[in-house]
Scaffold this active site. Structure first.
Site, short mmCIF file in Angstrom:
data_model
loop_
_atom_site.label_atom_id
_atom_site.label_comp_id
_atom_site.label_asym_id
_atom_site.label_seq_id
_atom_site.Cartn_x
_atom_site.Cartn_y
_atom_site.Cartn_z
N GLN A 265 0.85 -1.19 0.00
CA GLN A 265 0.00 0.00 0.00
C GLN A 265 0.89 1.25 0.00
OE1 GLN A 265 -2.16 2.58 -0.29
NE2 GLN A 265 -3.76 1.41 0.74
N SER B 286 -18.78 9.09 12.11
CA SER B 286 -19.78 8.86 11.07
C SER B 286 -20.15 7.39 10.99
CB SER B 286 -19.24 9.34 9.71
OG SER B 286 -20.11 9.00 8.66
N GLY C 208 -22.94 3.63 10.07
CA GLY C 208 -22.40 2.38 9.54
C GLY C 208 -21.40 2.67 8.44
N GLN D 133 -19.46 2.75 2.34
CA GLN D 133 -18.80 2.11 1.21
C GLN D 133 -17.99 0.92 1.69
OE1 GLN D 133 -16.65 4.80 -1.38
NE2 GLN D 133 -17.98 6.52 -0.87
N GLY E 244 -9.61 0.74 0.75
CA GLY E 244 -10.46 1.13 1.88
C GLY E 244 -9.76 1.14 3.22
N GLU E 245 -8.44 1.47 3.22
CA GLU E 245 -7.71 1.41 4.49
C GLU E 245 -8.24 2.43 5.50
OE1 GLU E 245 -3.12 1.32 6.26
OE2 GLU E 245 -3.49 1.23 4.10
N GLU F 197 -23.99 -6.72 -14.45
CA GLU F 197 -25.33 -7.26 -14.24
C GLU F 197 -26.01 -6.54 -13.08
OE1 GLU F 197 -27.53 -11.51 -13.19
OE2 GLU F 197 -25.39 -11.45 -13.64
#
Length: 299
Positions: free
Chosen positions: A54, A70, A75, A78, A95-96, A129
């Protein structure tokens, strides 16, 4: 204002599937792999390791605290994305900040997209889809577009070909992810529409964004009324234009200046303003000099 936040379907049955040693899915060829690809599944935070490659190594502590607050209230909006590296072991792909803030907020599990070996094409098919479904909210669609960009490295042009949408349409969805998380949740829960969100996103200050969001909800404002409210705010930020002076200025010839100075026998100061008005200053050095100038004026 208190909101009721809808819970996402987080594939709790799939979570149990991934914990079953007899279903150690490692490839898209494995049994039940199709149930994993493209779905959101809750994973224990302790089972996720940070990617050592990373590039980002520093995180703003205050920003993380705000995100943790938040997350406690709303919750994880994303889901993060992880790669399955062993049985019930995962490595973070993206998403670290969300992972760190979730730990800070006290969560033990986090919603995650699971990636497995050689699943790129399967993931693309699953996401495309998913985007075509009619029951998705705008934020869910935006998140799917974002995953195609971040994880598959598709360009907006390539996505346009894949999903049959204009690039401008895709860009409009992606811009919604720049909204404050509270507003994103409001869109997901149907408190406001995508049109409202598109109007609000034109404001950079997220505090102002949320203020306008509260007005939309409390006053039941239409999209057009929201656009007018945003325009009024943006106009208030512009500096007041300086009024152009009436009339026009002009230049006084050097010979004319000399003529006036010669007439009064002293150097005369002449100033002209931008509106064409001006003044002549005639200096004097004594009472006698003053009386001399008066006689010249009287002729």
């Amino acid at each position: 204002m208190t909101q009721v936040v809808k819970k996402q379907a987080l594939g709790r049955g799939l979570s149990a599937l991934l914990k079953d040693p007899e279903n150690n899915i490692q490839s898209v060829e494995d049994k039940n792999a199709d149930k994993v690809v493209g779905n959101i599944i809750e994973r224990e935070i302790d089972s996720i390791e940070i990617n050592p490659c990373q590039p980002r190594s520093t995180f703003n502590e205050e920003s993380l605290k705000e995100l943790a607050t938040s997350i406690r209230e709303l919750g994880v909006i994303q889901p993060i994305t992880v790669r399955k590296i062993d049985f019930n072991k995962y490595q973070l792909i993206s998403g670290e900040r969300r992972l760190r803030a979730s730990k800070m907020s006290g969560l033990t599990v986090i919603p995650a997209y699971i990636r497995i070996a050689n699943d790129n094409e399967s993931l693309i098919m699953a996401l495309v889809e998913n985007i075509q479904r009619h029951d998705l909210d705008p934020i869910e669609i935006a998140l799917s577009y974002q995953r195609l960009i971040e994880e598959i490295q598709l360009t907006q042009e390539q996505m346009s070909d894949r999903v049959g949408k204009k690039r401008s349409t895709i860009a409009n969805y992606l811009r919604l992810l720049k909204l404050d998380p509270i507003i994103q949740t409001g869109i997901r829960d149907g408190f406001i529409s995508m049109g409202h969100g598109r109007a609000i996103i034109n404001i950079e200050d997220q505090d102002v964004q949320t203020d306008i969001y509260q007005k939309i909800v409390s006053q039941n404002l239409s999209v057009r009324e929201t656009e007018a409210l945003v325009k009024t705010y943006q106009e208030s930020l512009k500096p007041n234009p300086t009024k152009a002076p009436k009339g026009s200025s002009f230049d006084i010839a050097t010979d004319d200046k000399k003529l006036i100075s010669t007439f009064f026998g002293t150097k005369v100061d002449i100033k002209v303003a931008g509106n064409g008005k001006g003044k002549i200053a005639i200096p004097f050095h004594s009472e006698e000099d003053f009386n001399r100038i008066i006689k010249l004026i009287k002729g």
